[in-house]
Design an enzyme around this catalytic site. Sequence first.
Site, short mmCIF file in Angstrom:
data_model
loop_
_atom_site.label_atom_id
_atom_site.label_comp_id
_atom_site.label_asym_id
_atom_site.label_seq_id
_atom_site.Cartn_x
_atom_site.Cartn_y
_atom_site.Cartn_z
N TYR A 25 59.12 25.78 11.71
CA TYR A 25 60.14 25.96 12.75
C TYR A 25 59.69 25.47 14.12
O TYR A 25 58.61 25.83 14.61
CB TYR A 25 60.57 27.43 12.87
N ASN A 74 67.67 -0.07 -8.80
CA ASN A 74 69.13 0.07 -9.04
C ASN A 74 69.79 0.90 -7.94
O ASN A 74 70.90 0.60 -7.52
CB ASN A 74 69.52 0.72 -10.37
N CYS A 75 69.05 1.94 -7.49
CA CYS A 75 69.66 2.85 -6.52
C CYS A 75 69.92 2.16 -5.17
O CYS A 75 70.71 2.63 -4.37
CB CYS A 75 68.77 4.07 -6.32
N SER A 113 62.03 -3.86 -13.35
CA SER A 113 61.64 -2.93 -12.29
C SER A 113 62.34 -3.21 -10.96
O SER A 113 61.70 -3.40 -9.94
CB SER A 113 60.11 -3.01 -12.10
N LYS A 135 65.28 31.49 11.76
CA LYS A 135 65.90 32.10 10.57
C LYS A 135 66.77 30.99 9.96
O LYS A 135 67.86 30.72 10.44
CB LYS A 135 66.75 33.29 11.04
N GLY A 140 65.06 8.49 -20.28
CA GLY A 140 66.01 7.97 -19.30
C GLY A 140 67.47 8.30 -19.60
O GLY A 140 67.79 9.25 -20.31
N ASP A 141 68.34 7.47 -19.04
CA ASP A 141 69.78 7.70 -19.14
C ASP A 141 70.30 7.73 -20.57
O ASP A 141 71.38 8.26 -20.83
CB ASP A 141 70.55 6.58 -18.41
P1 FAD Z 1 67.72 1.58 -16.48
O1 FAD Z 1 66.94 1.75 -15.24
O2 FAD Z 1 69.17 1.25 -16.36
O3 FAD Z 1 67.01 0.49 -17.37
C1 FAD Z 1 67.48 0.18 -18.64
C2 FAD Z 1 67.31 -1.30 -18.88
O4 FAD Z 1 67.31 -1.52 -20.27
C3 FAD Z 1 68.47 -2.13 -18.33
O5 FAD Z 1 68.03 -3.00 -17.31
C4 FAD Z 1 69.00 -2.89 -19.55
O6 FAD Z 1 69.27 -4.24 -19.26
C5 FAD Z 1 67.86 -2.79 -20.53
N1 FAD Z 1 68.30 -2.81 -21.92
C6 FAD Z 1 69.25 -2.04 -22.51
N2 FAD Z 1 69.35 -2.33 -23.81
C7 FAD Z 1 68.46 -3.32 -24.06
C8 FAD Z 1 68.11 -4.04 -25.22
N3 FAD Z 1 68.69 -3.79 -26.39
N4 FAD Z 1 67.15 -4.98 -25.12
C9 FAD Z 1 66.53 -5.23 -23.93
N5 FAD Z 1 66.84 -4.57 -22.79
C10 FAD Z 1 67.78 -3.62 -22.86
N6 FAD Z 1 69.96 7.69 -9.60
C11 FAD Z 1 69.56 8.57 -8.67
O7 FAD Z 1 68.91 9.56 -9.02
N7 FAD Z 1 69.83 8.38 -7.34
C12 FAD Z 1 70.54 7.30 -6.90
O8 FAD Z 1 70.76 7.14 -5.70
C13 FAD Z 1 71.01 6.37 -7.86
N8 FAD Z 1 71.74 5.32 -7.48
C14 FAD Z 1 72.16 4.41 -8.43
C15 FAD Z 1 72.91 3.32 -8.02
C16 FAD Z 1 73.34 2.40 -8.95
C17 FAD Z 1 74.17 1.24 -8.52
C18 FAD Z 1 72.98 2.54 -10.33
C19 FAD Z 1 73.41 1.54 -11.34
C20 FAD Z 1 72.24 3.63 -10.73
C21 FAD Z 1 71.83 4.58 -9.79
N9 FAD Z 1 71.08 5.70 -10.17
C22 FAD Z 1 70.69 6.60 -9.23
C23 FAD Z 1 70.75 5.95 -11.58
C24 FAD Z 1 69.36 5.47 -11.93
O9 FAD Z 1 69.21 4.15 -11.52
C25 FAD Z 1 69.17 5.61 -13.44
O10 FAD Z 1 69.26 6.96 -13.77
C26 FAD Z 1 67.84 5.06 -13.93
O11 FAD Z 1 67.68 3.72 -13.59
C27 FAD Z 1 67.75 5.22 -15.45
O12 FAD Z 1 66.59 4.62 -15.92
P2 FAD Z 1 66.55 4.03 -17.41
O13 FAD Z 1 65.20 3.47 -17.59
O14 FAD Z 1 67.05 5.05 -18.35
O15 FAD Z 1 67.65 2.88 -17.39
#
Ligand code: FAD
Length: 443
Positions: free
Chosen positions: A424, A41-42, A38, A432, A280-281
């Site tokens: 406003y 990252n951002c 937790s 406007k 997520g991603d």
């Molecule tokens: P994550 O938050 O990346 O978490 C996934 C975790 O899973 C990782 O820590 C990884 O170590 C762990 N993991 C993976 N595989 C395994 C495994 N096999 N076993 C155990 N653990 C594992 N988004 C925005 O909307 N605005 C922003 O300003 C923004 N800025 C960002 C800046 C940076 C530098 C980064 C890196 C990302 C940014 N993002 C931003 C993107 C945002 O952080 C991600 O979209 C979000 O964190 C995705 O969440 P998640 O849970 O999918 O993955």
Amino acid sequence: MKILIVGGVAGGATAATRLRRLSEENQIIIFERSGYVSFANCGLPYHIGGTISQRDKLLLQTPQSLKSRYNLDARVRSEVVSIDRVNKSIEVKNLETGAHYTETYDKLLLSPGADPIRPAFPGVQHPKILSLRNIEDMDRIIESTKQENDFVVVGGGFIGLEVAENLIEKGKNVTLVELSPQVMAPVDIEFASFLHEKARGKGLKILLQTGVERFNATGEGLEVTLSNAQTLQAGAVILAIGVRPENTLAKAAGLAVGVTGGIEVNRYLQTSDPDIYAVGDAIEVKQLVSEQPVLIPLAWPANRQGRLVADNLLYGNTHEYQGTLGSSILKFFELSVAATGLNEKMLKKLHIPYQSIIITKGHHAGYYPGAKDMVLKVLFDPKGAILGAQAVGEEGVDKRIDIIATAMHAGLKVQDLQEIEITYAPPFNSAKDLINIAGYAAE
Ligand code: FAD
């Protein structure tokens, strides 16, 4: 019920805390490969630059706080290496000791995120070629800033631009290399050109339509050879050319993966195995305007999905994820640039008919000191459905794009923007607003 979660950051940690709020009964274990759960990252680029001065501020929770506040078992430096769907168990590698063990589950949630892409450029294994995903990566970049002065950033997306800006703020000499004709893909080129100009003004060199061919180690650092045969000398390189969904675990377990490479989920965020969900991603989502499958690696979708999936894990499939618009924003020195929905490049590619309106106006009343020009573009179809919007300026960009994202969510037509009654007073707005003018112009 025993619920296991792979990945303990945005999606995984959100789901875990929501699961605990919903019920105190279940056993919940989070497995996180990195040394931290937790974390923000951002915020990472802003600790590199020093705007966020305290590293601890990035650590939103620790395994200890997750235990004491939520009774969650969060195991860091623990990599899930395989899933046995038949026996409903996972194999975990303790990265501290190297020991492997298994853990059974009733339900499994995958939130493994996305990995920075590292193409096989010759020399890419050099230890001074870094990328930014987690706390450990950030620490390495900060360490390099103590020793090096010349940086090459490869890739002009969010992370590349944020890191480049923060390195410039630290007084470094930075060149950013971008393969396409513009940085910041979510906006069209006329909006990106504001960023190109701002970069020039700040001494950040941006080389567009330029790729990297190879890296060579030199005595002190690296030589970067570009597609135009030019070479750059760098103390360190930040590779930020995009991310790839972490689908290896899912693929090896035989879970369906979509055309984009993201893990396939249904509208309840359930994978092709009913006992395994994913958020997520790492997942493929439906883009709300085009209805096409896409990857949108952003924090809002990961958090939204994390909350929603907790309900589905506990109560069966009760909550649907609608899809993702792709609303995004970037601060670049004094500028903000934001977008939602589709841009013109995407609309052309998808052969979606559209019209556009571009408005330039102060972010608040011109007679009140400090008004900053903003440019807003709204894209809509012949029937008035809003397809997307972009804005650039120094102030109030987020407000306008957020209003349009809300209007799109509510299914408002572009003409309806006239009717939005804005707050406003001269220091904030005009009676406007740009949003209203977009509606008038589309009439
Ligand atoms: P994550 O938050 O990346 O978490 C996934 C975790 O899973 C990782 O820590 C990884 O170590 C762990 N993991 C993976 N595989 C395994 C495994 N096999 N076993 C155990 N653990 C594992 N988004 C925005 O909307 N605005 C922003 O300003 C923004 N800025 C960002 C800046 C940076 C530098 C980064 C890196 C990302 C940014 N993002 C931003 C993107 C945002 O952080 C991600 O979209 C979000 O964190 C995705 O969440 P998640 O849970 O999918 O993955």
